[in-house]
Motif scaffolding. Structure first.
Motif, short mmCIF file in Angstrom:
data_model
loop_
_atom_site.label_atom_id
_atom_site.label_comp_id
_atom_site.label_asym_id
_atom_site.label_seq_id
_atom_site.Cartn_x
_atom_site.Cartn_y
_atom_site.Cartn_z
N THR A 57 7.30 -0.79 -1.08
CA THR A 57 6.34 0.13 -0.48
C THR A 57 4.94 -0.48 -0.58
O THR A 57 4.71 -1.43 -1.34
N ALA A 78 2.30 0.78 -1.94
CA ALA A 78 1.74 0.97 -3.28
C ALA A 78 2.32 -0.03 -4.26
O ALA A 78 1.60 -0.60 -5.09
N GLN A 96 1.11 -3.82 -3.40
CA GLN A 96 -0.25 -4.21 -3.79
C GLN A 96 -0.37 -4.40 -5.29
O GLN A 96 -1.15 -5.22 -5.75
N ARG A 97 0.45 -3.67 -6.07
CA ARG A 97 0.41 -3.87 -7.52
C ARG A 97 1.16 -5.14 -7.92
O ARG A 97 0.66 -5.93 -8.73
#
Length: 428
Positions: free
Chosen positions: A388, A390, A393-394
């Motif tokens: 996903t 989220a 990006q982490r």
């Protein structure tokens, strides 16, 4: 047929609760798992292995993490359609939601429809083995095992036995519990990838005579597992004390009737007395942590760190449908959160071990599933570590593999499961 599955391959050199988790686990950045006839025959660096298997069909999963399929050590498949039912503690929850739904499983067609949807949900979430309670109806067991034979998943299950403190439509007797369980055991145990599990629901819903009858059946078939519930909520423990006034503690209600042993699976086990911990450890029984259920129904905080340090065997489970998710990723996240509340957070390597090798060991199947190693059955999954926006990006900011994996544990769902192999066969 030989298949080579490529990706970042997770293996364990040691048990990550006994050694430093990072050193206990190993992720081969460009690894390969070689599968023949549903069994792992080799694993290691892809560049070293592939020349030895020139005829292999290659499935290159890129940067996806290759690991064993998840193993869910305690579920109630009949509760599939009532998962996430609002607002009750355990005993009220059983009476309001569980028992009315379980009455429907006398209908073989209904039981089979739920079994099919449940197994499809587990596969979508990367779960390849489950240990399930059925209902009192033999039809519910037949439906579950028949569906599992069709899916190829390794499954364990048993007829739930209750002869008191349940609606009349959901009660059997000591004799019928013994007879039905024995007939089902004879019909299904050891067929294909199926195992029968002797299943008294818990002491409050079984008379001493029924517990003794099931203890006798277990003594006749000690290779079978026996599953039940133990010390889930404080109100439940008080109820058990009122029903068994002569018992030393909750565990004693099982021990006195032949239902304590190395092949015993005891779900929840949150509020254990010192004697209970000592006896469980002495006999080598397994405890099963059900973190989303424990928080959803308000049961308490399982002492993972303390029990593992003491040498207990512990598996991990969703406890569908008291648990609020079919996902073992969400279950790992909840286990981490409970660890944080107790001041003992779990490392990603420990969480993944619990959901694979740890649960396999709790089910006595660690010689067959739960690890990527030669000779093990090829139940495998590929996790997309950027499934996903989220998570991506982490993980893009991660300094090492464990920082890259952890966001998927905490925020991942079925979208993270890029592929599932059951006995070496891709399901997508």
């Amino acid at each position: 047929m030989t298949t080579a599955i490529l990706g970042q391959v997770l293996t364990y050199r040691a048990q990550p609760f006994e050694e430093d988790p990072v050193s206990a686990a190993h992720v081969e950045p460009r690894g390969a798992v070689i599968v023949e006839d549903g069994v792992i025959v080799a694993t290691g660096p892809a560049d070293s292995l592939l020349p030895h298997y020139p005829q292999a069909t290659v499935q290159d999963m890129g940067r996806h993490l290759i690991l064993p399929g998840f193993i869910d050590a305690h579920v109630h498949y009949p509760q599939t359609r009532m998962i996430a039912s609002w607002g009750k503690r355990l005993i009220d929850w059983l009476n309001s939601y569980t028992f009315p739904e379980e009455m429907r499983f006398s209908d073989p067609a209904y039981a089979r429809a739920v079994a099919d949807s449940y197994l499809a949900l587990t596969r979508a979430h990367g779960t390849t083995t489950v240990c399930s309670y059925c209902t009192i109806h033999p039809e519910s067991v037949d439906a579950f095992f028949a569906a599992a034979r069709d899916s190829g998943q390794r499954m364990l299950a048993g007829k739930t036995c209750m002869d008191r403190n349940a609606p009349e439509e959901l009660r059997d007797t000591p004799q019928s519990a013994y007879d039905d369980s024995k007939a089902l055991l004879t019909r299904w145990h050891g067929v294909d990838r199926l195992s029968y599990v002797i299943t008294p629901r818990f002491s409050p819903t079984s008379t001493p005579d029924q517990l003794a009858a099931l203890g006798a059946l277990w003594a006749e078939h000690p290779d079978c597992l026996m599953q039940t519930h133990l010390s889930e909520q404080t109100e439940e423990i008080s109820w058990v004390k009122s029903l068994f006034p002569e018992a030393r503690d909750y565990l004693d209600t099982y021990e006195e009737h032949g239902l304590l042993g190395a092949n015993g699976l005891y779900g929840h086990a949150i509020h254990l007395e010192p004697r209970e911990k000592d006896r469980l450890k002495e006999v080598g029984a397994a405890l099963v942590h059900c973190p989303t259920s424990n928080t959803f129904i308000g049961s308490g905080l399982f002492d993972m760190a303390g029990l593992m340090t003491a040498g207990q065997r512990v598996g991990l489970a969703t406890d569908t449908g008291g648990g609020s998710s079919f996902s073992m990723l969400r279950t790992m996240a909840a286990a981490y959160e409970i660890g944080q509340l107790r001041g003992t957070p779990l490392h990603a390597a420990q969480l993944l071990w619990l959901a694979t090798a740890g649960s396999a060991a709790s089910l006595g199947l660690d010689d067959k599933i739960g690890r990527i190693a030669p000779g093990m059955e090829a139940d495998l999954i590929a996790l997309d570590l950027s499934s996903t926006m989220a998570i991506a990006q982490r993980s893009a900011c991660a300094d090492d593999i464990w920082e890259a994996v952890f966001p998927t544990i905490m925020m991942g769902d079925d979208r993270a499961v890029a592929e599932v192999w059951i006995a070496g066969r891709a399901t997508a």
